[in-house]
Scaffold this motif. Sequence first.
Motif, PDB file in Angstrom:
ATOM      1  N   TYR A   1       0.809  -1.219   0.000  1.00 50.16           N
ATOM      2  CA  TYR A   1       0.000   0.000   0.000  1.00 50.16           C
ATOM      3  C   TYR A   1       0.840   1.265   0.000  1.00 50.16           C
ATOM      4  CZ  TYR A   1      -3.263  -3.627   1.390  1.00 50.16           C
ATOM      5  OH  TYR A   1      -3.991  -4.792   1.451  1.00 50.16           O
ATOM      6  N   GLY A   2       2.108   1.142   0.268  1.00 49.04           N
ATOM      7  CA  GLY A   2       3.009   2.285   0.267  1.00 49.04           C
ATOM      8  C   GLY A   2       4.290   1.949   0.985  1.00 49.04           C
ATOM      9  N   HIS A   3       5.398   2.635   0.608  1.00 51.53           N
ATOM     10  CA  HIS A   3       6.645   2.348   1.299  1.00 51.53           C
ATOM     11  C   HIS A   3       7.391   3.587   1.759  1.00 51.53           C
ATOM     12  CE1 HIS A   3       7.966   2.139  -2.969  1.00 51.53           C
ATOM     13  NE2 HIS A   3       7.135   1.148  -3.068  1.00 51.53           N
ATOM     14  N   ALA A   4       6.768   4.737   1.728  1.00 50.08           N
ATOM     15  CA  ALA A   4       7.416   5.929   2.263  1.00 50.08           C
ATOM     16  C   ALA A   4       6.357   6.862   2.829  1.00 50.08           C
ATOM     17  CB  ALA A   4       8.214   6.632   1.167  1.00 50.08           C
ATOM     18  N   PRO A   5       6.529   7.408   3.974  1.00 55.24           N
ATOM     19  CA  PRO A   5       7.640   7.190   4.903  1.00 55.24           C
ATOM     20  C   PRO A   5       7.495   5.899   5.716  1.00 55.24           C
ATOM     21  CG  PRO A   5       6.114   8.736   5.891  1.00 55.24           C
ATOM     22  CD  PRO A   5       5.585   8.409   4.509  1.00 55.24           C
ATOM     23  N   VAL A   6       6.327   5.266   5.630  1.00 50.76           N
ATOM     24  CA  VAL A   6       6.073   4.014   6.357  1.00 50.76           C
ATOM     25  C   VAL A   6       5.691   2.930   5.356  1.00 50.76           C
ATOM     26  CG1 VAL A   6       4.568   2.896   8.060  1.00 50.76           C
ATOM     27  CG2 VAL A   6       5.309   5.248   8.424  1.00 50.76           C
ATOM     28  N   VAL A   7       6.298   1.763   5.508  1.00 48.53           N
ATOM     29  CA  VAL A   7       5.921   0.602   4.702  1.00 48.53           C
ATOM     30  C   VAL A   7       4.565   0.120   5.208  1.00 48.53           C
ATOM     31  CG1 VAL A   7       6.516  -1.775   4.078  1.00 48.53           C
ATOM     32  CG2 VAL A   7       8.331  -0.065   4.348  1.00 48.53           C
ATOM     33  N   ALA A   8       3.615  -0.027   4.299  1.00 45.09           N
ATOM     34  CA  ALA A   8       2.287  -0.522   4.669  1.00 45.09           C
ATOM     35  C   ALA A   8       1.924  -1.663   3.734  1.00 45.09           C
ATOM     36  CB  ALA A   8       1.256   0.597   4.570  1.00 45.09           C
ATOM     37  N   ALA A   9       1.626  -2.828   4.304  1.00 46.21           N
ATOM     38  CA  ALA A   9       1.359  -3.992   3.459  1.00 46.21           C
ATOM     39  C   ALA A   9       0.627  -5.080   4.231  1.00 46.21           C
ATOM     40  CB  ALA A   9       2.670  -4.558   2.918  1.00 46.21           C
ATOM     41  N   ASP A  10      -0.028  -5.932   3.467  1.00 46.81           N
ATOM     42  CA  ASP A  10      -0.575  -7.188   3.971  1.00 46.81           C
ATOM     43  C   ASP A  10       0.195  -8.308   3.292  1.00 46.81           C
ATOM     44  OD1 ASP A  10      -2.570  -5.885   5.440  1.00 46.81           O
ATOM     45  OD2 ASP A  10      -4.024  -6.018   3.809  1.00 46.81           O
ATOM     46  N   LEU A  11       0.607  -9.302   4.064  1.00 46.44           N
ATOM     47  CA  LEU A  11       1.246 -10.498   3.526  1.00 46.44           C
ATOM     48  C   LEU A  11       0.327 -11.669   3.828  1.00 46.44           C
ATOM     49  CD1 LEU A  11       4.906 -10.000   4.847  1.00 46.44           C
ATOM     50  CD2 LEU A  11       3.909  -9.183   2.707  1.00 46.44           C
ATOM     51  N   VAL A  12      -0.061 -12.400   2.792  1.00 43.74           N
ATOM     52  CA  VAL A  12      -0.944 -13.550   2.962  1.00 43.74           C
ATOM     53  C   VAL A  12      -0.162 -14.792   2.550  1.00 43.74           C
ATOM     54  CG1 VAL A  12      -3.106 -14.638   2.277  1.00 43.74           C
ATOM     55  CG2 VAL A  12      -2.976 -12.140   2.462  1.00 43.74           C
ATOM     56  N   LEU A  13       0.000 -15.717   3.482  1.00 45.67           N
ATOM     57  CA  LEU A  13       0.731 -16.951   3.217  1.00 45.67           C
ATOM     58  C   LEU A  13      -0.227 -18.124   3.294  1.00 45.67           C
ATOM     59  CD1 LEU A  13       2.774 -14.892   4.848  1.00 45.67           C
ATOM     60  CD2 LEU A  13       4.321 -16.782   4.480  1.00 45.67           C
ATOM     61  N   CYS A  14      -0.147 -19.004   2.324  1.00 45.96           N
ATOM     62  CA  CYS A  14      -1.024 -20.171   2.263  1.00 45.96           C
ATOM     63  C   CYS A  14      -0.328 -21.359   2.921  1.00 45.96           C
ATOM     64  CB  CYS A  14      -1.396 -20.463   0.810  1.00 45.96           C
ATOM     65  SG  CYS A  14      -2.552 -21.830   0.664  1.00 45.96           S
ATOM     66  N   ALA A  15      -0.786 -21.722   4.109  1.00 41.32           N
ATOM     67  CA  ALA A  15      -0.141 -22.741   4.932  1.00 41.32           C
ATOM     68  C   ALA A  15       0.087 -24.075   4.203  1.00 41.32           C
ATOM     69  CB  ALA A  15      -0.934 -22.957   6.216  1.00 41.32           C
ATOM     70  N   PRO A  16      -0.913 -24.645   3.497  1.00 34.57           N
ATOM     71  CA  PRO A  16      -0.657 -25.920   2.834  1.00 34.57           C
ATOM     72  C   PRO A  16       0.429 -25.825   1.758  1.00 34.57           C
ATOM     73  CG  PRO A  16      -3.016 -25.543   3.007  1.00 34.57           C
ATOM     74  CD  PRO A  16      -2.326 -24.266   3.417  1.00 34.57           C
ATOM     75  N   VAL A  17       0.495 -24.703   1.065  1.00 31.30           N
ATOM     76  CA  VAL A  17       1.532 -24.517   0.036  1.00 31.30           C
ATOM     77  C   VAL A  17       2.899 -24.373   0.700  1.00 31.30           C
ATOM     78  CG1 VAL A  17       2.359 -23.021  -1.832  1.00 31.30           C
ATOM     79  CG2 VAL A  17      -0.088 -23.527  -1.629  1.00 31.30           C
ATOM     80  N   VAL A  18       2.965 -23.587   1.764  1.00 26.46           N
ATOM     81  CA  VAL A  18       4.220 -23.399   2.482  1.00 26.46           C
ATOM     82  C   VAL A  18       4.721 -24.744   3.014  1.00 26.46           C
ATOM     83  CG1 VAL A  18       5.328 -22.300   4.481  1.00 26.46           C
ATOM     84  CG2 VAL A  18       3.689 -21.008   3.090  1.00 26.46           C
ATOM     85  N   GLU A  19       3.829 -25.525   3.582  1.00 25.56           N
ATOM     86  CA  GLU A  19       4.196 -26.834   4.133  1.00 25.56           C
ATOM     87  C   GLU A  19       4.683 -27.782   3.031  1.00 25.56           C
ATOM     88  OE1 GLU A  19       2.136 -30.306   6.885  1.00 25.56           O
ATOM     89  OE2 GLU A  19       1.179 -28.352   6.705  1.00 25.56           O
ATOM     90  N   ARG A  20       3.972 -27.827   1.915  1.00 25.13           N
ATOM     91  CA  ARG A  20       4.370 -28.698   0.796  1.00 25.13           C
ATOM     92  C   ARG A  20       5.733 -28.286   0.236  1.00 25.13           C
ATOM     93  NH1 ARG A  20       1.246 -27.135  -3.386  1.00 25.13           N
ATOM     94  NH2 ARG A  20       3.045 -26.199  -4.364  1.00 25.13           N
TER      95      ARG A  20
END
Length: 149
Positions: free
Chosen positions: A74-93
Amino acid sequence: MNLALDLSLQFGTFPGAAPHKAVLTASRARRWIGIALKAPAQIAVRIVGAEEGRALNRQYRGKDYATNVLTFEYGHAPVVAADLVLCAPVVEREAREQGKTLEEHYAHLLVHGALHAQGYDHERDERQALEMEALEVLLMGALGYADPY
């Protein structure tokens, strides 16, 4: 560098969530993301199941499969703003296929996602892809993990 990180860690409801919750604690997520930041940040991390991961990837990237990490910057100056979505079954595999622990793979994907949140793009820029990969190797080493590639 120790920059301010406002972190929200969320887990969706999905089968087999317990090992993911055990590995991905707020303190670990804060450490892994924090090492990659060049500015203060407000980041939400959400761990989801395959169904939610697939729906989000389809809706926002037009790809009909669950992927390991989605970064909503959503922006990186002056503050980094973001959502990170990780898919657990994919990460595990992927961790299993790559001979990594779940912890190592989550650490790498959160470093990777934090770099994306700051504007790095390995899909559209070959030079940035090489820079991003080298930075990930360096940061993972600083965290005490092996080369993720």
